[in-house]
Design a protein around this motif. Structure first.
Motif, PDB file in Angstrom:
ATOM      1  N   ALA A  45     -52.355  49.271 -83.915  1.00 39.00           N
ATOM      2  CA  ALA A  45     -52.646  48.106 -83.338  1.00 39.00           C
ATOM      3  C   ALA A  45     -51.772  46.982 -83.162  1.00 39.00           C
ATOM      4  O   ALA A  45     -52.120  45.521 -82.457  1.00 39.00           O
ATOM      5  N   GLU A  46     -51.219  46.964 -84.346  1.00 36.59           N
ATOM      6  CA  GLU A  46     -49.623  46.052 -84.244  1.00 36.59           C
ATOM      7  C   GLU A  46     -48.728  45.814 -83.422  1.00 36.59           C
ATOM      8  O   GLU A  46     -47.323  45.430 -84.110  1.00 36.59           O
ATOM      9  N   VAL A  47     -48.407  47.669 -82.688  1.00 40.02           N
ATOM     10  CA  VAL A  47     -47.503  47.936 -81.853  1.00 40.02           C
ATOM     11  C   VAL A  47     -47.353  47.498 -80.818  1.00 40.02           C
ATOM     12  O   VAL A  47     -48.007  47.723 -80.438  1.00 40.02           O
ATOM     13  N   GLU A  48     -46.526  46.769 -80.245  1.00 39.40           N
ATOM     14  CA  GLU A  48     -45.282  46.556 -78.905  1.00 39.40           C
ATOM     15  C   GLU A  48     -44.821  47.548 -78.634  1.00 39.40           C
ATOM     16  O   GLU A  48     -45.629  48.270 -77.551  1.00 39.40           O
ATOM     17  N   ASP A  49     -44.499  48.689 -78.838  1.00 32.39           N
ATOM     18  CA  ASP A  49     -43.082  49.364 -78.212  1.00 32.39           C
ATOM     19  C   ASP A  49     -43.153  50.806 -79.228  1.00 32.39           C
ATOM     20  O   ASP A  49     -42.828  49.965 -80.485  1.00 32.39           O
ATOM     21  N   VAL A  50     -42.803  52.339 -78.612  1.00 31.26           N
ATOM     22  CA  VAL A  50     -42.049  52.712 -80.052  1.00 31.26           C
ATOM     23  C   VAL A  50     -41.040  53.894 -79.026  1.00 31.26           C
ATOM     24  O   VAL A  50     -41.053  53.799 -77.770  1.00 31.26           O
ATOM     25  N   ALA A  51     -39.804  54.199 -80.064  1.00 28.75           N
ATOM     26  CA  ALA A  51     -38.889  54.475 -79.007  1.00 28.75           C
ATOM     27  C   ALA A  51     -38.229  55.537 -80.203  1.00 28.75           C
ATOM     28  O   ALA A  51     -38.532  55.301 -81.071  1.00 28.75           O
ATOM     29  N   LEU A  52     -37.602  57.308 -79.700  1.00 30.64           N
ATOM     30  CA  LEU A  52     -36.982  58.086 -80.127  1.00 30.64           C
ATOM     31  C   LEU A  52     -35.406  57.287 -80.631  1.00 30.64           C
ATOM     32  O   LEU A  52     -35.232  57.520 -80.152  1.00 30.64           O
ATOM     33  N   ASP A  53     -34.954  57.262 -81.787  1.00 29.89           N
ATOM     34  CA  ASP A  53     -34.035  56.794 -82.571  1.00 29.89           C
ATOM     35  C   ASP A  53     -33.439  58.371 -82.727  1.00 29.89           C
ATOM     36  O   ASP A  53     -33.652  58.650 -83.672  1.00 29.89           O
ATOM     37  N   ILE A  54     -32.577  58.590 -82.212  1.00 29.49           N
ATOM     38  CA  ILE A  54     -31.341  59.349 -82.134  1.00 29.49           C
ATOM     39  C   ILE A  54     -30.535  58.825 -82.887  1.00 29.49           C
ATOM     40  O   ILE A  54     -29.515  58.096 -82.199  1.00 29.49           O
TER      41      ILE A  54
END
Length: 74
Positions: A4-13
């Protein structure tokens, strides 16, 4: 991590060496309120002797990143 506090998520390689061997995989979550990012690692080459788990973990990471991104749109 509270989604609920997250705007975006990315896969970090993270890759290293002349052949760009993947050394770690993580999710990077960006918070809504302040834009800060939190990295949650789920793969490390130092715990994978012959890189046997890399392909499977990478594919699972891609799938979960898409699922999480889709959930954040609602």
């Amino acid at each position: 991590m509270n989604l609920a506090e997250v705007e975006d998520v990315a896969l970090d390689i993270t890759a290293d060496g002349p052949d760009n061997t993947i050394t770690s995989l993580a999710f990077e979550f960006q918070k809504r309120d302040n834009g800060r990012k939190k990295r949650v690692s789920f793969y490390s080459a130092k715990h994978d002797n012959n890189l046997m788990k890399l392909d499977e973990d990478f594919k699972l990471g891609q799938k979960w990143q898409k699922l999480l991104s889709d959930c954040l749109k609602f």
